[in-house]
Scaffold this active site. Structure first.
Site, PDB file in Angstrom:
ATOM      1  CD  GLU B 322      -3.030   1.278   0.383  1.00  0.00           C
ATOM      2  OE1 GLU B 322      -3.495  -0.444   0.047  1.00  0.00           O
ATOM      3  OE2 GLU B 322      -3.886   1.577   0.344  1.00  0.00           O
ATOM      4  CB  CYS B 614      -6.826  -7.532  -7.861  1.00  0.00           C
ATOM      5  SG  CYS B 614      -8.627  -7.585  -7.375  1.00  0.00           S
TER       6      CYS B 614
END
Lengths: 258, 640
Positions: B322, B614
């Site tokens: 992230e 994703c």
């Protein structure tokens, strides 16, 4: 005839398992070497959720079905997650044909006898795509398995099967199962199938210890008999329930009639 | 005599009202500075004495005064003055620097006339220090943690000795250039830091910090003191006091600087993208060229490809890392949070990112659930909710609320950052369980808020299906999902009811929650059609490729692009999407400023329960001109 065979298998499964394996081996022997090599080489891949799945078009096909059956029947010691991937692939391989390309009996037997709960669950739930002649009896049988996960999967399979109502009575009995998940799946199933005779059993579930069972019961009551459900005296209180899903289900039921 | 008289009169008259014959004025007594004593009321040419004492009170009665008594204690004569023709006299003298700061001094003027001596009322004062205009430092300093690895030794720089590190924030202390004249001999620097994670550097040496000292003295020099402030963590608030000391160690003046380190901030879709990364499968690892090629055509060199074989064929790069920022007043540091998911891509953050000017951190440990994956951590654009503005947006993540959720170490840390006020969403109904499976945000420059929420709509999907020709074959769905044509899709009553349950129990309530948490109205939302299926047990995954699982590729200086999964709701599996009503609907509702890029993610992503978002990850740059340390809304959220 097939039903008789299945019943015989439940009594003495070892002989049947070898028969299924023999049939699968025979089918494999008809495949060319390149196809067989390819089937043997394909590795399951990790889904985003982490469990394994096979996405190969040769494996997940009519020609791949016997290989998958053979693997499941003869490789009990393979990694559990790989075996679940085989089961998932088998279901996907055969579901485009209601007769499962003639492998319905093997499918049913593996679903009943495999030693892995997750494999059984995968195969049973997948029977939603199978012809009623073999799928419904197998799913009914699954509702009585000693393993609750297997019973829940059977209920799930029946919920989705176009002829699931053929097992309505068995499903209604499952509404009183000792396992929460089985009760919830059975409640879902009678709702999906529109089993109006399940009304009273669903009302009983409004007092279940599990809130998700109670919420599912409300939802299914709306599906099987919405007007009778709205008239239930406890439904107004349920619309104010502290559990969000119960509240939503009851509110949806009450508002859908307005 | 007076004292005796005062004693007799004390019961019925204010002795001060009796009056003093001399007037005495005294200017402020400041160490090292002139003080002027002015006396009036004497006779011309008369000698007036200035007497000093420790306080007012019943003083001595020297014989020279013929029995008259002084009104100060511990009296000594300072000096004698001669009154001029008007009977006034004054004296200016420098207060010695050696006197104690704060010492009480009493002064009384006396004109000796024996028993008839004239006195002034005692003046009592205390000695002060002159405030320097020139000792100065910023009131506050806003830095970022030294969380990168500029020396490439594999560990965060704060854990080492970063001489010359570019992550120190400059703090310039300007001494009083006249300090020496005032008696300043040194500066004392005192660090008040509860965290133990602040270091102060001077000329390449650590002079203050948990492992060195909390207090240090530096010899006085008029030259500016160029300090470097280093933070080891986020959201530190410490202070550094700089004091001027004289030779006795007394503080003559001081300034205090607030040392504040930045919060960690996750990126959001309105921030321009600089680079995207994906995982490439080639050779024996497989082939995801259908996925890679349209993205590479759209992004060119802005797309980086990690080798799938190196990373265990793990294509879910969104889930492993992230991206975030550490932003200080002098520097922006890119940062990556490395998930505890630890599948094939586990080494990627260390291999490709952590290093010079790129920080890295891991929160949590042990067994990881699906909720620890970072497709499950997203951030909204800037929003205002009930009068509270979140200039950096709000973070959100999925959980089985009350049961399973991401590791507390990460969620607690994100909550402590405060500036993005994270909140939970119920994703328990999903087989994978990630918030990016059914919603996203896209920039919309024509929209009052500057963005739209993209949300999956099941009813919309069925409406579109109902309008389609039932005989339309769906070749992709036959092989992947066992569905031959549109009619079979429509006729599956269990599928319909399953989706209605998802809509009524989850999607609709979550949408209401989002409206509340993010201050959204219906005008802020656009809907993408979507249908779910049971993927594993009763838990759901996208049956039609999840188009809301999209990528906002708003590269700097280029036409912004939206990358999303081709739904293949048509009879042809090729690129002619003109007869695909799901495609045409999405293209009609997306903001016109975006170029839409359809990606075939069927084999390597969709069938494995993921989609375009994703399989990618995006590095972004901070919003230009938005400095959290000057932005009132940000400071309010941080409690600063």
């Amino acid at each position: 005839m097939r039903t008789l065979m299945l019943t015989g298998f439940f009594i003495a499964n070892t002989s049947w398992a070898s028969e299924a394996t023999d049939r699968a081996e025979s089918a494999l022997a008809t495949l060319d070497a390149a196809t067989l090599t390819h089937l043997e080489s394909v590795q399951p891949r990790a889904t985003r959720a982490g469990w394994l799945r096979i996405v190969d078009d040769t494996v997940v096909s009519e020609s791949g079905a016997p290989w998958l059956i053979h693997q499941l029947a003869t490789h009990a010691d393979a990694h559990p997650s790989v075996r679940v991937a085989w089961a998932d692939a088998m279901v996907r391989a055969v579901r485009s044909d209601a007769d499962a390309f003639g492998w319905g009996d093997a499918w049913v037997e593996l679903a009943a006898t495999d030693g892995d709960s997750k494999v059984r669950a995968m195969l049973l739930a997948g029977l939603r795509h199978g012809d009623a002649s073999f799928a419904i009896p197998a799913l009914k049988q699954g509702l009585t398995h000693e393993d609750p996960a297997t019973r829940a999967a059977a209920a799930d399979g029946l919920a989705w099967h176009p002829q699931g109502l053929m097992a309505a009575e068995a499903l209604r009995q499952s509404l009183a199962d000792q396992d929460v998940e089985v009760r919830r799946m059975a409640a879902t199933a009678v709702g999906y199938l529109g089993d109006t005779e399940a009304f009273n059993d669903l009302v009983t579930l409004l007092d279940d210890v599990d809130p998700l069972v109670r919420a599912t019961a409300i939802r299914s009551l709306e599906r099987v008999a919405p007007e009778r459900a709205r008239a239930l005296p406890q439904m107004q209180d349920l619309a104010q329930d502290t559990h969000t899903q119960i509240q939503r289900a009851a509110s949806h039921l009450l508002n859908s009639g307005s | 005599m007076r004292t005796l008289f005062f004693g007799l009169l004390s019961l019925w008259v204010n002795p001060l009202a009796w009056g003093y014959d001399l007037e005495l004025e005294v200017t402020d007594m400041i160490l090292g500075a002139p003080v002027t004593f002015s006396v009036s009321g004497a006779d011309a040419g008369e000698t007036v004495y200035l007497v000093r004492g420790s306080d007012d009170g019943a003083g001595p009665c020297p014989s020279v005064l013929g029995g008259a008594c002084l009104d100060i204690l511990d009296a000594t004569v300072l000096t004698s003055l001669t009154a001029d023709g008007s009977g006034s006299a004054s004296w200016t003298v420098t207060v010695p620097s050696t006197l104690p700061l704060g010492m009480t001094v009493a002064i009384q003027a006396v004109a000796n006339r024996g028993i008839d001596s004239l006195f002034s009322e005692p003046t009592v004062t205390s000695i002060g220090a002159l405030e320097s205009d020139a000792l100065s430092a910023p009131e506050s300093l806003f830095g970022q943690p030294n969380a990168d690895d500029d020396d490439l030794n594999g560990t965060r720089d704060f854990l080492g000795t970063p001489a010359g590190d570019n992550d120190l924030t400059s703090l310039l202390v300007t001494p009083d250039s006249d300090g020496a004249a005032r008696g300043v001999v040194s500066h004392r620097l005192t660090l008040d830091d509860d965290s133990g994670l602040v270091r102060i550097w001077l000329d390449g040496d650590e002079i203050l910090g948990a492992s060195s000292a909390t207090e240090v003295e530096v010899d006085y020099s008029p030259a500016p003191i160029a300090l470097g402030v280093e933070f080891g963590q986020w959201r530190i608030h410490s202070t550094l006091e700089i004091e001027e000391l004289d030779s006795s160690g007394r503080t003559l003046d001081s300034v205090t600087v607030d040392l504040i380190s930045s919060p960690l901030m996750l990126t959001h879709h309105l921030q321009e993208a600089t680079y995207l990364v994906t995982v490439e499968l080639t050779g024996w690892a497989g082939d995801n060229s259908e996925f890679i090629e349209p993205i590479e055509d759209a992004l060119g060199d802005a797309l980086g490809k990690a080798d799938g074989a190196t990373y265990g064929f793990d294509v879910w790069i969104q889930d492993e890392i992230e991206f975030a920022f550490n932003i200080g007043q002098e520097r922006v540091q890119d940062f990556v949070i490395d998930s505890i998911r630890d599948r094939g891509l586990d080494p990627f953050a260390e291999d490709a990112l952590f290093g010079e000017d790129f920080g890295m951190g891991v929160w949590g440990s042990g067994w990881a659930s699906t909720w620890d994956s970072f497709g499950n951590f997203e951030t909204s654009p800037p929003v205002t909710v009930d009068g509270v503005t979140y200039p950096f947006g709000r973070a959100y993540y999925g959980a089985e609320v009350g049961y399973y959720r991401p590791d507390d170490a990460l969620t607690d840390f994100l909550a402590e950052q405060a500036i993005q006020a994270p909140f939970e969403i119920d994703t328990s109904w999903l087989a994978v369980g990630h918030v990016d499976e059914f919603m996203s945000f896209v920039p919309d420059s024509t929209s009052p808020k500057g963005f739209k929420l993209v949300y999956t709509d099941i009813d919309l999907a069925y409406e579109i299906l109902d309008d389609m020709d039932g005989s339309t074959s769906l070749p992709r769905y036959r092989s992947g999902h066992g569905i031959d044509d549109v009619e079979e899709f429509r006729d599956d009553l269990a599928l319909y009811r399953y989706n209605q349950d998802i809509k009524d129990f989850y999607l609709d309530p979550i949408l209401e929650q989002l409206k509340g948490e993010l201050g959204l109205t219906d005008d802020d939302i656009i809907y993408f059609p979507g249908i779910f299926e049971e993927a594993y047990g009763p838990w759901a995954a996208a049956l039609i490729p999840g188009m809301a699982n999209l990528v906002v590729a708003n590269l700097v200086g280029e036409t912004p692009k939206i990358l999303l999964a081709d739904p293949f709701m048509r009879s042809s599996a090729d690129d002619d999407r003109s007869d695909d009503p799901f495609v045409t609907h999405v293209e009609s509702v997306l903001p016109a400023e975006h170029e839409v890029v359809w990606v075939d993610d069927w084999e390597d992503y969709h069938l494995l329960l993921g989609e375009v978002h994703c399989g990618t990850n995006t590095i972004r740059q901070p919003t230009p001109g938005l400095d959290w340390w000057t932005d009132e809304d940000s400071l309010s959220l941080l409690g600063e």
